[in-house]
Design an enzyme around this catalytic site. Structure first.
Site, PDB file in Angstrom:
ATOM      1  N   CYS A   1     -16.736 -27.001   0.239  1.00  0.00           N
ATOM      2  CA  CYS A   1     -15.755 -28.012   0.300  1.00  0.00           C
ATOM      3  C   CYS A   1     -15.173 -28.265  -1.038  1.00  0.00           C
ATOM      4  CB  CYS A   1     -16.336 -29.166   0.964  1.00  0.00           C
ATOM      5  SG  CYS A   1     -16.522 -28.908   2.852  1.00  0.00           S
TER       6      CYS A   1
HETATM    7  C1  UDX Z   1     -19.715 -32.130   0.503  1.00  0.00           C
HETATM    8  C2  UDX Z   1     -19.372 -33.556   0.769  1.00  0.00           C
HETATM    9  O1  UDX Z   1     -20.717 -34.321   0.186  1.00  0.00           O
HETATM   10  C3  UDX Z   1     -19.215 -33.612   2.035  1.00  0.00           C
HETATM   11  O2  UDX Z   1     -18.951 -35.205   2.426  1.00  0.00           O
HETATM   12  C4  UDX Z   1     -17.977 -33.229   2.633  1.00  0.00           C
HETATM   13  O3  UDX Z   1     -17.687 -33.276   3.957  1.00  0.00           O
HETATM   14  C5  UDX Z   1     -18.403 -31.471   2.124  1.00  0.00           C
HETATM   15  O4  UDX Z   1     -18.391 -31.521   0.883  1.00  0.00           O
HETATM   16  P1  UDX Z   1     -21.828 -30.529   0.729  1.00  0.00           P
HETATM   17  O5  UDX Z   1     -21.003 -29.423   0.312  1.00  0.00           O
HETATM   18  O6  UDX Z   1     -22.709 -30.030   2.005  1.00  0.00           O
HETATM   19  O7  UDX Z   1     -20.984 -31.566   1.172  1.00  0.00           O
HETATM   20  O8  UDX Z   1     -22.771 -30.778  -0.245  1.00  0.00           O
HETATM   21  P2  UDX Z   1     -23.330 -31.852  -1.350  1.00  0.00           P
HETATM   22  O9  UDX Z   1     -24.419 -32.694  -1.139  1.00  0.00           O
HETATM   23  O10 UDX Z   1     -22.083 -32.910  -1.398  1.00  0.00           O
HETATM   24  O11 UDX Z   1     -23.297 -31.353  -2.773  1.00  0.00           O
HETATM   25  C6  UDX Z   1     -22.142 -30.271  -3.180  1.00  0.00           C
HETATM   26  C7  UDX Z   1     -22.709 -29.609  -4.450  1.00  0.00           C
HETATM   27  O12 UDX Z   1     -22.633 -30.824  -5.783  1.00  0.00           O
HETATM   28  C8  UDX Z   1     -23.939 -29.057  -4.706  1.00  0.00           C
HETATM   29  O13 UDX Z   1     -24.000 -27.603  -5.197  1.00  0.00           O
HETATM   30  C9  UDX Z   1     -25.121 -29.938  -5.318  1.00  0.00           C
HETATM   31  O14 UDX Z   1     -25.799 -29.612  -6.321  1.00  0.00           O
HETATM   32  C10 UDX Z   1     -23.891 -30.658  -6.430  1.00  0.00           C
HETATM   33  N1  UDX Z   1     -24.004 -31.833  -6.790  1.00  0.00           N
HETATM   34  C11 UDX Z   1     -24.241 -33.133  -5.882  1.00  0.00           C
HETATM   35  C12 UDX Z   1     -24.387 -32.035  -8.317  1.00  0.00           C
HETATM   36  O15 UDX Z   1     -24.425 -30.950  -8.883  1.00  0.00           O
HETATM   37  N2  UDX Z   1     -24.524 -33.378  -8.855  1.00  0.00           N
HETATM   38  C13 UDX Z   1     -24.743 -34.309  -7.829  1.00  0.00           C
HETATM   39  O16 UDX Z   1     -24.897 -35.459  -8.510  1.00  0.00           O
HETATM   40  C14 UDX Z   1     -24.408 -34.041  -6.544  1.00  0.00           C
END
Ligand code: UDX
Length: 437
Positions: free
Chosen positions: A275
């Site tokens: 996403c």
């Molecule tokens: C995300 C959104 O959270 C969700 O609301 C939307 O509908 C789809 O996209 P998702 O892609 O499943 O969900 O994962 P998420 O847990 O949000 O993490 C995304 C990425 O960001 C991961 O690679 C994670 O490692 C990274 N991340 C997340 C960070 O690097 N730091 C953070 O503090 C949080």
């Protein structure tokens, strides 16, 4: 509450979850998908995506108020239809609406035979304007009906993360209902309220009533804001590293400011997933299409590309990996999934291959998905096996099991560990570099 009859077009990640959750709210739900195998699996209570709690919902409701079919005519027996098909990215980052339009057309053809009013709810992620300018005309042309007469179209985005999709649906922060203009918003809203009433009762979530264009933009703004937050803390973290400052201590403190908030402040290897990058690119493409140059959004992607590069540069400071084994720990874009879309592990692997390293990779569940992209690198069946004899290890995913690694590092030829997720416990036996601390 009166149970609604809902159909869900598309049984991918969003649709399969939505169908089961709506059934759990007490509605009667038919999932419609063109893929026969998917339909058979759903009807066998075996959803094709792995999400905690989803199998239970299918076991509970299939055979009762939940079923799947390849037959669009099932729509005729329902009060409303959710469109949950995908909007893949084109080469230039803009979204490809063809799957949505094909579904809209088939839905329209089916609705031609329906006498009663029908509500169409777009859940797929779409750029503001696309519903009015493309989806509605497609349904009108195929159905021979005018919007506002035989049917209305609403926009109702989802905000679910992988690995917590069911919980995110059941405990949402908000329910966004986008309806518009003179085409019967009251009727559309009333029906949507009926659908979500049991969810509001269960969760206490607020309903946001807004226009369709706003609803579409809320989805993008939500994801792009979170992606920006990660890139911002990563940029701060990169400066922290240069000044020997621990970015996690900084993040803990600034997160106490309620205006900033404590979540999404984990700096490191950057964001992956299906996403954040896609939606940021789509919003950039939409901005450019409107002759607006989105400087900040470009930078959000830029910083995300920088993070894996900085991991490799930190490695270069300690070891020349040319001709040597180098370990990559973690291939999934985050822990808890085997999904490798957008994973920061791939640019890390590319960088190691560019340096002439022999890459050995390990992940508890994502090796098969990585093999498609990198058939020729070595895969280990444990972190310990990957580390054995390696000159350098790069940690890209925050799997819990990596936190327990200790003695395993002593088998490395050159025990240099670059931690992109703050998951490894530094010891005297290793040269440890945190990416932003
Ligand atoms: C995300 C959104 O959270 C969700 O609301 C939307 O509908 C789809 O996209 P998702 O892609 O499943 O969900 O994962 P998420 O847990 O949000 O993490 C995304 C990425 O960001 C991961 O690679 C994670 O490692 C990274 N991340 C997340 C960070 O690097 N730091 C953070 O503090 C949080």
């Amino acid at each position: 509450m009166e149970a609604m009859h809902a159909s869900v077009l598309g049984s991918g990640y969003v649709g399969a979850t939505l169908a089961a959750c709506l059934a759990d709210l007490g509605h009667d739900v038919t999932a419609v998908d063109i893929d026969k195998t998917v339909v058979e699996r759903l009807n066998a209570g075996d959803p094709p995506i792995a999400e905690p709690g989803l199998d239970e919902l299918y076991s509970k409701h299939v055979g009762d108020r939940l079923r799947a079919t390849t037959d669009y005519d099932a729509v005729l027996d329902t009060d409303l239809t959710f469109l949950t098909v995908q909007t893949p990215a084109r080469e230039d980052g803009s979204i490809d609406l063809s799957v949505v339009l094909a579904a809209a057309e088939q839905l329209g053809e089916t609705l031609a035979a329906k006498d009663d009013y029908h509500l169409v709810v777009v859940k797929s992620t779409v750029i503001p304007g696309m519903v009015e300018e493309e989806v509605v005309p497609a349904i009108e042309a195929a159905s021979g009906k005018r919007e506002g007469e035989g049917f209305d179209v609403a926009v109702n985005p989802e905000f679910q993360s992988q690995g917590s999709a069911v919980e995110d649906f059941m405990q949402p922060d908000k329910i966004v209902l986008g309806t518009d203009g003179d085409n019967g918003p009251d009727r559309a809203l009333a029906r949507l309220h009926e659908v979500y009433e049991p969810l509001v009762e269960r969760s206490g979530a607020p309903i946001v009533e807004t226009g369709r264009r706003e609803a579409a933009m809320i989805k993008y703004a939500n994801n792009v804001f979170l992606a920006s937050k990660i890139s911002l803390i990563n940029e701060i973290g990169n400066v922290c590293k240069e000044y020997d400052v621990d970015a996690y201590e900084v993040a803990d403190a600034i997160g106490l400011d309620e205006r900033i908030g404590a979540q999404f402040l984990r700096s490191g290897a950057g964001f992956g997933g299906s996403c954040f990058e896609k939606d940021t690119k789509a919003l950039i493409a939409a901005a450019r299409a409107a002759d607006y140059e989105p400087e900040l959004l470009d930078a959000v992607l830029g910083v995300n590309e920088t993070q894996p590069r900085r991991m490799l540069e930190l490695l270069d400071d300690h070891v020349d990996v040319a001709g040597k084994r180098a370990a990559v720990l973690g291939l999934a874009f985050k822990s808890g999934t085997d999904d490798t879309r957008g994973t920061r592990a791939f640019p890390v692997i590319d960088g190691l291959l560019d340096r002439g390293a022999e890459v050995v990779a390990y992940d508890p569940v994502a090796i098969e998905n990585t093999r498609e992209q990198y058939p020729d690198i070595e895969y280990a069946d444990s972190a310990a096996a990957a580390l054995d004899g390696a000159s350098g290890a790069l940690v890209v995913t925050d799997w819990d099991e990596f936190a327990a690694l200790d003695e395993e590092f002593t088998t490395m030829a050159e025990p240099v560990v670059i931690d992109g997720r703050r998951i490894i416990e530094p010891t005297d036996d290793i040269v440890y570099e945190g990416l932003t601390w």
